[in-house]
Structure formats: structure tokens, C-alpha cells
Motif scaffolding. Structure first.
Motif, PDB file in Angstrom:
ATOM      1  N   GLY A 390       0.795  -1.222   0.000  1.00 58.20           N
ATOM      2  CA  GLY A 390       0.000   0.000   0.000  1.00 58.20           C
ATOM      3  C   GLY A 390       0.824   1.267   0.000  1.00 58.20           C
ATOM      4  O   GLY A 390       0.368   2.315   0.476  1.00 58.20           O
ATOM      5  N   GLY A 391       2.049   1.199  -0.513  1.00 62.30           N
ATOM      6  CA  GLY A 391       2.925   2.370  -0.566  1.00 62.30           C
ATOM      7  C   GLY A 391       3.867   2.493   0.608  1.00 62.30           C
ATOM      8  O   GLY A 391       4.661   3.434   0.672  1.00 62.30           O
ATOM      9  N   PHE A 392       3.812   1.526   1.545  1.00 63.48           N
ATOM     10  CA  PHE A 392       4.646   1.564   2.744  1.00 63.48           C
ATOM     11  C   PHE A 392       5.518   0.313   2.830  1.00 63.48           C
ATOM     12  O   PHE A 392       5.046  -0.794   2.550  1.00 63.48           O
ATOM     13  N   ASN A 393       6.776   0.507   3.240  1.00 62.67           N
ATOM     14  CA  ASN A 393       7.640  -0.626   3.549  1.00 62.67           C
ATOM     15  C   ASN A 393       7.660  -0.790   5.064  1.00 62.67           C
ATOM     16  O   ASN A 393       8.356  -0.046   5.763  1.00 62.67           O
ATOM     17  N   PRO A 394       6.880  -1.723   5.612  1.00 61.56           N
ATOM     18  CA  PRO A 394       6.764  -1.825   7.071  1.00 61.56           C
ATOM     19  C   PRO A 394       8.077  -2.162   7.764  1.00 61.56           C
ATOM     20  O   PRO A 394       8.291  -1.739   8.909  1.00 61.56           O
ATOM     21  N   ILE A 395       8.957  -2.897   7.083  1.00 59.71           N
ATOM     22  CA  ILE A 395      10.237  -3.239   7.708  1.00 59.71           C
ATOM     23  C   ILE A 395      11.074  -1.980   7.909  1.00 59.71           C
ATOM     24  O   ILE A 395      11.613  -1.741   8.996  1.00 59.71           O
ATOM     25  N   ALA A 396      11.178  -1.151   6.872  1.00 58.27           N
ATOM     26  CA  ALA A 396      11.968   0.075   6.975  1.00 58.27           C
ATOM     27  C   ALA A 396      11.397   1.010   8.034  1.00 58.27           C
ATOM     28  O   ALA A 396      12.140   1.579   8.842  1.00 58.27           O
ATOM     29  N   LEU A 397      10.083   1.161   8.037  1.00 58.75           N
ATOM     30  CA  LEU A 397       9.457   2.057   9.011  1.00 58.75           C
ATOM     31  C   LEU A 397       9.617   1.531  10.437  1.00 58.75           C
ATOM     32  O   LEU A 397       9.869   2.298  11.369  1.00 58.75           O
ATOM     33  N   GLY A 398       9.472   0.215  10.606  1.00 54.16           N
ATOM     34  CA  GLY A 398       9.639  -0.367  11.936  1.00 54.16           C
ATOM     35  C   GLY A 398      11.057  -0.253  12.443  1.00 54.16           C
ATOM     36  O   GLY A 398      11.289   0.100  13.617  1.00 54.16           O
ATOM     37  N   VAL A 399      12.026  -0.514  11.570  1.00 50.69           N
ATOM     38  CA  VAL A 399      13.434  -0.397  11.954  1.00 50.69           C
ATOM     39  C   VAL A 399      13.771   1.055  12.266  1.00 50.69           C
ATOM     40  O   VAL A 399      14.515   1.341  13.219  1.00 50.69           O
ATOM     41  N   TRP A 400      13.234   1.981  11.484  1.00 50.60           N
ATOM     42  CA  TRP A 400      13.459   3.404  11.767  1.00 50.60           C
ATOM     43  C   TRP A 400      12.941   3.777  13.152  1.00 50.60           C
ATOM     44  O   TRP A 400      13.627   4.453  13.927  1.00 50.60           O
ATOM     45  N   ALA A 401      11.732   3.324  13.495  1.00 47.23           N
ATOM     46  CA  ALA A 401      11.152   3.638  14.798  1.00 47.23           C
ATOM     47  C   ALA A 401      12.001   3.054  15.931  1.00 47.23           C
ATOM     48  O   ALA A 401      12.255   3.722  16.938  1.00 47.23           O
ATOM     49  N   LEU A 402      12.459   1.808  15.757  1.00 52.51           N
ATOM     50  CA  LEU A 402      13.314   1.187  16.766  1.00 52.51           C
ATOM     51  C   LEU A 402      14.638   1.929  16.899  1.00 52.51           C
ATOM     52  O   LEU A 402      15.142   2.145  18.010  1.00 52.51           O
ATOM     53  N   GLY A 403      15.198   2.336  15.761  1.00 52.42           N
ATOM     54  CA  GLY A 403      16.463   3.070  15.791  1.00 52.42           C
ATOM     55  C   GLY A 403      16.335   4.406  16.484  1.00 52.42           C
ATOM     56  O   GLY A 403      17.188   4.795  17.281  1.00 52.42           O
ATOM     57  N   ALA A 404      15.256   5.134  16.179  1.00 60.31           N
ATOM     58  CA  ALA A 404      15.039   6.436  16.821  1.00 60.31           C
ATOM     59  C   ALA A 404      14.854   6.280  18.323  1.00 60.31           C
ATOM     60  O   ALA A 404      15.408   7.057  19.118  1.00 60.31           O
ATOM     61  N   ALA A 405      14.085   5.263  18.731  1.00 55.09           N
ATOM     62  CA  ALA A 405      13.884   5.020  20.161  1.00 55.09           C
ATOM     63  C   ALA A 405      15.195   4.637  20.832  1.00 55.09           C
ATOM     64  O   ALA A 405      15.505   5.107  21.941  1.00 55.09           O
ATOM     65  N   ALA A 406      15.986   3.779  20.170  1.00 58.62           N
ATOM     66  CA  ALA A 406      17.272   3.364  20.732  1.00 58.62           C
ATOM     67  C   ALA A 406      18.202   4.554  20.914  1.00 58.62           C
ATOM     68  O   ALA A 406      18.921   4.650  21.920  1.00 58.62           O
ATOM     69  N   SER A 407      18.185   5.488  19.956  1.00 60.78           N
ATOM     70  CA  SER A 407      19.030   6.669  20.055  1.00 60.78           C
ATOM     71  C   SER A 407      18.698   7.490  21.290  1.00 60.78           C
ATOM     72  O   SER A 407      19.592   7.941  22.021  1.00 60.78           O
TER      73      SER A 407
END
Length: 465
Positions: A390-407
Motif C-alpha cells: 500500500g505504498g509503505f515498507n513496514p520493515i523500513a518504518l519499523g526499523v526506523w522507529a526502533l532506531g530512533a527510540a534506541a538513540s
């Protein structure tokens, strides 16, 4: 047709677009562009944050190391722009999805808005210092608003001229920098600067300094492909952008550290991230250069913020003028938020938490998964290889969210001796690579065809016979 519509049509026709362009700039030319872009007072004042929190030797070492590490990410992302002809935010469609790219685009607008506020305040404070010296009148908030009003007008009407003038302002900054270095090192010996005792109670460590320096590079990486797509080859990207960015950052930040140390050695009031300190100790000429450089750079920041917004959706552009007026009004109001200058370090950390994961995902996606080749599907507003779900890559978005939280966790909750930036990049890099590895088998890595050719062929094919 009334004046507003004529102006709107003119700006729409001359605004930068998110489509591919074929660059012609050589390595020296790209180097000068990056030198001019980053040789600004914000980079200089960032260096004032480090003394006397850490020793001069530690500050210099972390400035050099952090700049070089940041330049690696900056040039890797910039090279994707060189090879495809696309700007940074358009490239996020390939990894995050055509619609998923809206997430980093929104984050980019927020970051650019923050930079526009910071620079407007610095310009306003500088003008206020000059006027206060001569007339006694002082109102930094008023002058910040007036400076940002000028910036918005320049972004709408005069951005092309500013882009031509900015390299000359960089030359003026280099002259002023040389003067300050000369003044500082003739007044005190290098050994005097090295002997300044660090003050741990200020909460700075070498790792914190490293994080700040790398975060500065990350803040510029949001524009790296925008600039480097003008390069004619990958060699021009890596040599020109790498050397230009590294030289300007090391020079400007080192100067900031030396300038504050000079004040400390002279028994003055060492105020960090305050341009009036430079005016007091090095005279009105630096105030004029600071003001002009901030105005030039901030004009390009506001212009970039507007063009990013109007080109968010491929093939469906917002109107340039009303977007510029809305974002410009927000930037003018935000210029009154003087307390942001006291939170500048937190602002840089926020940039790192938002964009370190984005760039880790982009580097993995282009160089390892897609094997250095993006297809013309990235130019489509719907469907194709980068539509994912549907226009979204859930893996990339999920990894981004985890990375931002980890930072954020590694910065504020469980700080590491080496800081948060490098661990966050490594974590995001590894997670996205592991979770998306099977994607690699779907791409033959036949080599990157410049997307300007694909766009031209698509346009030709669409024409009636």
C-alpha cells in the motif's frame, strides 16, 4: 491575471523539483559548494560548546574524528544522488515506500524549520549587539523576527542570487577566521590553550562532543543528495563533498573552540553559542560577516524546506507560493522562541535520533539490497517496485522507529561511553539488513542507469504520435 497568480506561476516554473537531473559539477566545484554551505556561524558556534567542558586536545580530536565519520555517511548518501539524479527525500521512496517516504520528509521539514529558527535568532542577536553598542537600544526578539522576515522574502524572490553570493561570503568568513586565529595565537601561546583545565561539572565528555559533531554531519546529510546530484561522477562526490565538508567543519568548529578558550584565558565571561561574544572580543567586522552568512544560509534552508514540501508526492505538486507563505509565517513566529538556543545540544540530538536510522536504512537499501541500482519506478506516484504494501515498507518504518527510540534511550537513559550515534547507526544497519536480506535476491544489480534518461524517455513515450 493578477499579480499573485503571475508570481505563483513564475515561482512554480523556476522552483527546484524532485525529478532527476544530470549533474555537471567537478570535484573542485562540489568542494567549493560544500565549503560555502557549511562555513557558517552555526558550525563555528557549535565549537564554543566544547570549552572548557573538555580539554582543547580532546575537543580537537573529537572534532576531526566526528567530522570524518559523519562525512562517510554524508558522501554515501550524496553518491546515491549523483548516480540517480534525485534529491535526498525523493530517494527515501525506494527504501520506505512511495508513501512511507512521507515520514522522513515530515521529519526533514521539522528539522529545517528548527534550523531556520536557530539561524534567525543568531542573526537577530548579532544585529541587536551592533545596534546596542551604537544606540543603546536592545530588543533581540524584534531583530530576530525582522531578520527572518527578510529571509522569507529572499527565499521567495532572491534564492538564486543568494546561491551565487554565498561562495563569496565563504571567502569573507575565511578571512575573518584567519584574523581570529591570528589574534588568538598572538595573544596566547598554543601551550596556554592546551593547559586549560576541563570542567567535568559542565556535563561534557569526549563521547558527547563526538555525538554533537557527528549529529552536525547528519543534519547536513538531509541535503547531501540535493547538492551532490549536481556532481558529474561518484569521484566528484566523494572527493569534492568529502573534502569540502570536512575542511569547513574542522576549521569552523576548531575556531569556535579557540575563540572561547581565548575568552577564558583573558578572564572574560565564557558564554557558549552566543555570537555577541565574538562581537565583543573581535569587533564589528565579524558581526557583519556573521549576519550576512546566516542570512544567506538561512535563505537556502527556508527555500529547501518549501521545495521539499511541494515535491513530497511525485507528480502532484503543491503550489509554491502559498506553501512558502505558510511555512514562512511559521518560521517568523518561531524566531521569537529564543529559549531554543539554550537547548541547541538537545536539538542536535533530536536530529540524530530522527535521521541516523533513516540514513542507515538508505545505505543498506541502495548499496547492499538493491545492489546500487534504483529503477524508474521511483519516479511513479503509485505502483511499481517501491510500492511495497500500500505504498509503505513496514520493515523500513519499523526499523526506523526502533532506531530512533534506541538513540533516545542511549542518550538519556543508558548513555554509553562512545555515545549514541554510532551504536544507533550500527543497530539500524544490522536490523534492516537482516530483516530485508531476501529482498537482495530480487535485484540483479545490473548497474545504475541515470534516472534523467528514464524520465526523458518516459516523457517522449507519453507524447502523441
Amino acid at each position: 491575471m493578477n499579480l499573485y497568480r503571475r508570481l505563483d506561476n513564475y515561482l512554480a516554473a523556476h522552483a527546484d523539483n524532485a525529478g532527476p537531473v544530470r549533474g555537471t559539477a567537478s570535484a573542485p566545484r562540489l568542494g567549493m559548494i560544500w565549503l560555502a554551505a557549511n562555513l557558517v556561524v552555526t558550525t563555528l558556534l557549535t565549537g564554543t560548546l566544547f570549552i572548557p567542558g573538555v580539554s582543547m586536545g580532546t575537543a580537537f580530536a573529537m572534532i576531526v574524528l566526528g567530522t570524518l565519520l559523519g562525512a562517510v555517511v554524508l558522501t554515501l548518501v550524496g553518491n546515491i544522488g549523483t548516480r540517480t539524479g534525485l534529491p535526498t527525500m525523493a530517494l527515501t521512496r525506494a527504501s520506505f515506500g512511495t508513501r512511507g517516504s512521507y515520514v522522513p520528509v515530515a521529519a526533514n521539514v521539522v528539522v529545517l524549520m528548527g534550523w531556520s529558527w536557530v539561524q534567525a535568532m543568531l542573526a537577530g542577536i548579532t544585529v541587536d549587539a551592533l545596534i546596542a553598542q551604537t544606540t543603546g537600544f536592545s530588543n533581540p526578539v524584534l531583530f530576530s523576527v525582522l531578520c527572518q522576515l527578510i529571509v522569507v522574502l529572499l527565499a521567495i524572490f532572491g534564492h538564486e542570487g543568494i546561491a551565487k553570493v554565498e561562495p563569496w561570503l565563504a571567502v569573507a568568513m575565511l578571512i575573518v577566521i584567519a584574523t581570529i586565529f591570528y589574534t588568538a595565537f598572538t595573544a596566547f601561546a598554543p601551550a596556554d590553550y592546551a593547559a586549560i583545565a576541563p570542567e567535568p561539572e559542565l556535563g561534557l565528555t569526549g563521547s558527547v562532543v563526538l555525538d554533537i559533531v557527528v549529529a552536525t554531519a547528519i543534519s547536513w546529510t538531509v541535503l547531501s543528495a540535493d547538492i551532490n546530484r549536481m556532481g558529474r561522477s561518484s569521484r566528484a562526490n566523494f572527493l569534492g563533498a568529502g573534502l569540502g565538508y570536512s575542511a569547513s567543519t574542522i576549521i569552523a568548529m576548531s575556531l569556535g573552540a579557540v575563540a572561547l578558550a581565548y575568552v577564558v584565558l583573558g578572564g572574560g565571561d565564557a558564554r557558549v553559542f552566543d555570537p555577541t561574544l565574538l562581537v565583543e572580543h573581535f569587533g564589528a567586522p565579524i558581526a557583519i560577516v556573521v549576519f550576512l552568512s546566516v542570512m544567506a544560509t538561512n535563505t537556502m534552508v527556508v527555500y529547501g524546506m518549501v521545495t521539499t514540501t511541494v515535491n513530497t508526492v511525485p507528480g502532484s505538486r503543491l503550489k509554491f507560493l502559498p506553501t512558502a507563505l505558510v511555512l514562512g509565517a511559521i518560521s517568523i513566529v518561531g524566531a521569537t522562541w529564543m529559549a531554543l538556543l539554550d537547548q541547541f545540544t538537545d536539538f542536535l540530538i533530536m536530529i540524530g535520533s530522527l535521521f541516523v536510522p533513516v540514513f542507515a536504512v538508505m545505505v543498506v537499501d541502495y548499496y547492499l539490497l538493491k545492489r546500487r541500482s534504483y529503477s524508474a519506478d521511483i519516479l511513479s506516484s503509485r505502483g511499481g517496485r517501491y510500492w511495497y504494501t500500500g505504498g509503505f515498507n513496514p520493515i523500513a518504518l519499523g526499523v526506523w522507529a526502533l532506531g530512533a527510540a534506541a538513540s533516545l534511550v542511549l542518550t538519556y537513559v543508558y548513555p554509553l561511553p562512545i555515545g549514541a550515534t554510532l551504536p544507533t547507526f550500527a543497530l539500524t544497519f544490522a536490523l534492516y539488513l537482516a530483516l530485508s536480506w531476501r529482498e537482495r535476491g530480487r535485484h540483479d544489480g545490473g548497474g545504475q542507469r541515470h534516472l534523467a534518461d528514464a524520465a526523458e524517455e518516459g516523457s517522449t513515450t507519453a507524447e502523441p504520435a
